[in-house]
Design a protein around this motif. Structure first.
Motif, short mmCIF file in Angstrom:
data_model
loop_
_atom_site.label_atom_id
_atom_site.label_comp_id
_atom_site.label_asym_id
_atom_site.label_seq_id
_atom_site.Cartn_x
_atom_site.Cartn_y
_atom_site.Cartn_z
N ASP A 219 0.82 -1.22 0.00
CA ASP A 219 0.00 0.00 0.00
C ASP A 219 0.85 1.26 0.00
N ASN A 220 1.91 1.26 0.80
CA ASN A 220 2.78 2.44 0.82
C ASN A 220 3.56 2.57 -0.49
N GLN A 224 4.35 6.01 -3.39
CA GLN A 224 5.70 6.58 -3.35
C GLN A 224 6.43 6.36 -4.67
N PRO A 225 7.43 7.20 -4.94
CA PRO A 225 8.31 6.92 -6.08
C PRO A 225 9.03 5.59 -5.87
N LEU A 226 9.50 5.00 -6.95
CA LEU A 226 10.09 3.66 -6.89
C LEU A 226 11.21 3.56 -5.86
N ASP A 227 12.15 4.51 -5.88
CA ASP A 227 13.29 4.43 -4.96
C ASP A 227 12.84 4.49 -3.51
N ALA A 228 11.89 5.37 -3.23
CA ALA A 228 11.39 5.49 -1.86
C ALA A 228 10.66 4.23 -1.44
N LEU A 230 11.19 1.16 -2.55
CA LEU A 230 12.16 0.10 -2.33
C LEU A 230 12.88 0.27 -0.99
N SER A 231 13.17 1.51 -0.63
CA SER A 231 13.81 1.79 0.67
C SER A 231 12.87 1.43 1.82
N TYR A 232 11.58 1.74 1.64
CA TYR A 232 10.59 1.41 2.67
C TYR A 232 10.50 -0.10 2.86
N GLU A 233 10.52 -0.83 1.74
CA GLU A 233 10.48 -2.29 1.83
C GLU A 233 11.66 -2.82 2.64
#
Length: 264
Positions: A219-220, A224-228, A230-233
């Motif tokens: 959901d998040n 978000q943009p892709l880079d953000a 992936l960082s969240y993951e």
């Protein structure tokens, strides 16, 4: 629930909620909103839950907001303010459903229109009976969406198909919405609850905290943009690395047994 608009079946690792205004095609009243709000507050602390299921009593899942009650709301001197207050509460309750930490499943047993479609859109997984019909329907009565369909529907099926459904007011078969990506599975009418129970049973064998974090990742990531994203993951993965369920899952793999997850 105080207003009697919901039937709640607590099955330990899942809760099944039946919208219960069958004589009104389970249309959403102020009482139903209050009952839903109270229910979501009660379930928020249920850390052991793997799933929450919504379905409808009778021949409809939910035909939307109760239009007779809506007409009564707007007929008084404070009509516009009363209508705005109702829609704000509808929005808030649907957001609580959407943000429920575990998977939410819609078992669509009949018509899901307008506010009913908006409830479906807040669910993570959708199982529908072959006879089910889904549509936005606001355009049929000179209305516009107020419960999120203009926002959530394009994100589920794309803007062109969303506009088709919103502009036309048409009720489409569940099979068509499966092709569009809104419905996960279409089953024979008589198999709807069994098929949904099978889905819930599969989720019951999963880690509650793992389900919660995977739902947040998806959901998040959509917002978000892709880079953000992936960082969240990776950030949630690092948090999950300290969980007891992760350790239990790996131990069960090595010991060739079924894991016993506790949600920690």
């Amino acid at each position: 629930m105080d207003n009697g608009t919901l039937i709640v079946d607590d099955r330990a690792t899942s809760v099944w909620v039946t919208l219960n205004r069958p004589d009104k095609m389970n249309s959403i009243s102020a009482g139903m909103l209050a009952d839903l709000e109270n229910l979501m507050a009660l379930l928020a602390a249920r850390r052991e839950l793997r799933a929450l299921v919504f379905t409808g009593a009778g021949r409809a899942f939910c035909a939307g907001v109760d239009l007779k009650a809506a007409q009564e709301r707007v007929s008084g001197d404070d009509g516009p303010a009363a209508n705005a207050a109702f829609l704000e509460r509808l929005r808030d309750v649907l957001v609580k459903v959407e943000r429920f930490p575990r998977p939410v499943i819609a078992a669509v047993n009949g018509l899901a229109l307008a506010g009913g479609l908006e409830l479906v859109l807040c669910c993570d997984l959708v199982v529908a009976a072959e006879s089910a019909r889904l549509g936005d329907a606001h355009a049929n009565y000179g209305l516009v969406p107020g419960g999120g369909s203009s926002v959530r529907l394009p994100r589920k099926v794309g803007p062109n198909r969303a506009k088709q459904l919103i502009f036309s007011g048409d009720f489409l078969p569940a099979a068509t919405l499966a092709e569009w990506g809104l419905v996960n599975r279409v089953v024979a009418d008589a198999e709807l609850l069994n098929a949904t129970a099978e889905m819930v049973e599969r989720l019951a064998g999963r880690s509650p905290v793992g389900l919660e974090r995977m739902k947040r990742m998806v959901d998040n990531g959509l917002e978000q943009p892709l880079d953000a994203a992936l960082s969240y993951e990776l950030a949630l993965n690092a948090l999950h690395a300290r969980s007891a369920d992760r350790a239990e899952g790996l131990a069960a793999f090595n010991e060739k047994r079924t894991p016993r997850f506790t949600g920690r």
